[in-house]
Scaffold this active site. Structure first.
Site, short mmCIF file in Angstrom:
data_model
loop_
_atom_site.label_atom_id
_atom_site.label_comp_id
_atom_site.label_asym_id
_atom_site.label_seq_id
_atom_site.Cartn_x
_atom_site.Cartn_y
_atom_site.Cartn_z
N GLU A 189 5.48 52.60 14.65
CA GLU A 189 5.45 51.92 13.23
C GLU A 189 7.04 51.78 12.91
O GLU A 189 7.66 52.77 12.86
CB GLU A 189 4.87 52.81 12.47
N GLU A 203 16.39 44.38 5.86
CA GLU A 203 15.95 45.51 5.05
C GLU A 203 16.44 46.39 4.40
O GLU A 203 17.64 47.05 4.87
CB GLU A 203 14.82 46.21 5.89
#
Length: 476
Positions: A249, A377
């Site tokens: 993840e 990000e």
């Protein structure tokens, strides 16, 4: 504090330690071991032995032990929340919320496991004959390395730990160095609840050092990792010779598309999830793609709304926003804001840094070709606002990234909302809200470089087990 290897509290064999520092005050809270290769090897050998005993137990017997874990965690909720607050600068009430989610995940996973049924196939399979019976069963993988993130260490780790344990695996926990104390205590409580010491262990140290020891070895059967895409790629490369099962993840740069007919007050309220945990949430909206006809109004409302939040002492219940994980991370956010401004954006609100504190920042005039609009990000409370004119343009901007974790869309037109959802390249799409959504049962995970596999409820159980088919031939 010390590691837990084979049920015993131990320091590193090389006697090296790392300071645990409160990011809000700079105070050294405690120290924890910096494990050596020898420590890891001993831990993995113990885990290999532990998996045999635990994996041979019935699901019912494992469930009896694991149903005690929520009770133990609830009894220590205040202690765990306070420790996490001190280690990562997260407001105390948010730490308490994390504990409630953690307990819920344990309860959900154990109950879900009771309903994980195999399949049966009789007579009709190709090549079979009358009297053939086939059925499937679920068996443990073996030793699972659970590598936790710093941002939601309790609940994100529990998605891995609960499923791995109930399916009969032994686990080795590798905590992030910024919140090692919290997860050492977490592991102590697992043992207090009755999980054997050779089944649940924790080793501590820098990820850059321990990574090779935990990944490049045949003593591991699976690796479940939550963290950056960069580290996830390295784990995949390093584990390739062993074909470990991987659950990754990873990063995200989630879009939140706000159309011209959207309720702007609701849109602003949904921005709260970008403030929670000081913006350090994998699936929080990080790109605000707003129709040009309402972009200025949205920005105006957002700035006014942000003025109502209090940043300060994470221990205070009046505090809304604490620190980011450490000063290094805060400096990186500061640099990313400056980089975006250098590319032509306007900083219209916030963005100041004081140690590990970063005030929420609003960036206007962000264009689709800027780094923040694609693959950069920002893991902090930053709101880049990108304008668009058509639905097609909004989708192109949303999908122009290497990531594909979550996405959000806000419009009064439900037909358009569903159409947009079908075209967004993301593992979860939220209609009528921002991208921040992770229910305990849903298959959570991303497209593209946001990860491999899915976590949550039944999906975690399947990931943490082997499915075996047993065929019985010629039953008369």
């Amino acid at each position: 504090m010390e590691m837990l290897i084979g049920g015993a509290k131990v320091g590193a064999s090389n006697n090296q330690t790392i300071d645990a520092v409160n990011p809000a005050t700079g105070e050294v809270i405690d120290t924890f071991p910096s494990a050596s290769k020898e420590d890891i090897e001993r831990c993995l050998e113990i885990a290999q032995a532990g998996k045999e005993k635990w994996g041979s137990m019935s699901m019912d017997d494992r469930s009896k032990i694991m149903r005690r874990i929520p009770e133990v965690f609830r009894a220590h909720k205040d202690e765990l929340a306070e420790l996490l607050c001190r280690e990562m600068g997260k407001p105390i009430y948010q730490c308490e919320d994390d504990l409630e989610v953690t307990v819920g995940i344990f309860e959900n996973i154990v109950e879900e496991a009771r309903h994980l049924l195999g399949s049966s196939f009789m007579d009709l399979s190709s090549g079979g004959e009358l009297g053939d019976v086939q059925f499937t069963v679920y068996e443990p993988l073996g030793v699972v390395v659970c590598i936790a993130p710093f941002n939601f260490p309790y609940d994100t780790l529990t998605q891995k730990v609960a499923a791995a344990l109930i399916m009969g695996n032994s686990i080795v926990i590798k905590p992030p160095s910024d919140v090692s104390l919290s997860l050492i205590r977490y592991t102590e409580l697992l043992l207090e609840a009755g999980v054997p010491g050779d089944v649940a262990q924790i080793v501590t140290g820098r990820g850059s050092v321990l990574g090779d020891y935990l990944v490049k070895t045949p003593l591991v059967d699976a690796i479940s990792f939550t963290g950056s895409t960069e580290v996830g790629v390295k784990i995949c490369q390093d584990s390739a010779p062993y074909l470990h099962r991987l659950i990754m993840e990873l990063g995200g740069n989630d879009p939140f598309i706000i159309f011209d007919d959207a309720d702007l007050d609701l849109a602003v309220e949904e921005c709260w999830m970008r403030l929670r945990n000081s913006g350090q949430t994998c699936c929080s909206s990080k790109r605000y793609i707003v129709h040009n006809s309402v972009k200025d109004k949205f920005c105006e409302k957002l700035v006014e709304w942000l003025k109502g939040f209090k940043m300060g002492d994470p221990k205070s219940r009046e505090t809304d926003i604490g620190t980011v994980i450490n000063e290094k991370a805060a400096k990186e956010i500061e640099e990313q804001i400056a980089h975006t401004v250098s590319q032509g954006a306007r900083l219209v609100y916030g963005g100041q840094r004081d140690g590990a504190f970063v005030t929420p920042a609003v960036l206007m005039d962000v264009t689709k070709d800027m780094d923040v609009a694609k693959d950069m990000e920002i893991f902090g409370p930053v709101f880049p606002i990108i304008g668009f004119d058509t639905e097609e343009e909004a989708l192109k901007i949303a999908n122009q990234t290497i990531y594909g974790l979550n996405a959000g869309c806000l419009t009064a037109d439900m037909t358009r909302s569903l159409r947009v959802a079908s075209k967004l390249k993301a593992g979860t799409v939220v209609s009528n809200g921002c991208s921040t959504w992770r229910g305990p049962e849903i298959p959570f995970g991303g497209y593209k470089m946001s990860g491999i596999g899915r976590e949550g409820g039944r999906y975690s159980l399947l990931t943490m087990s082997q499915e075996k088919t047993i065929a019985i031939r010629r039953i008369k």
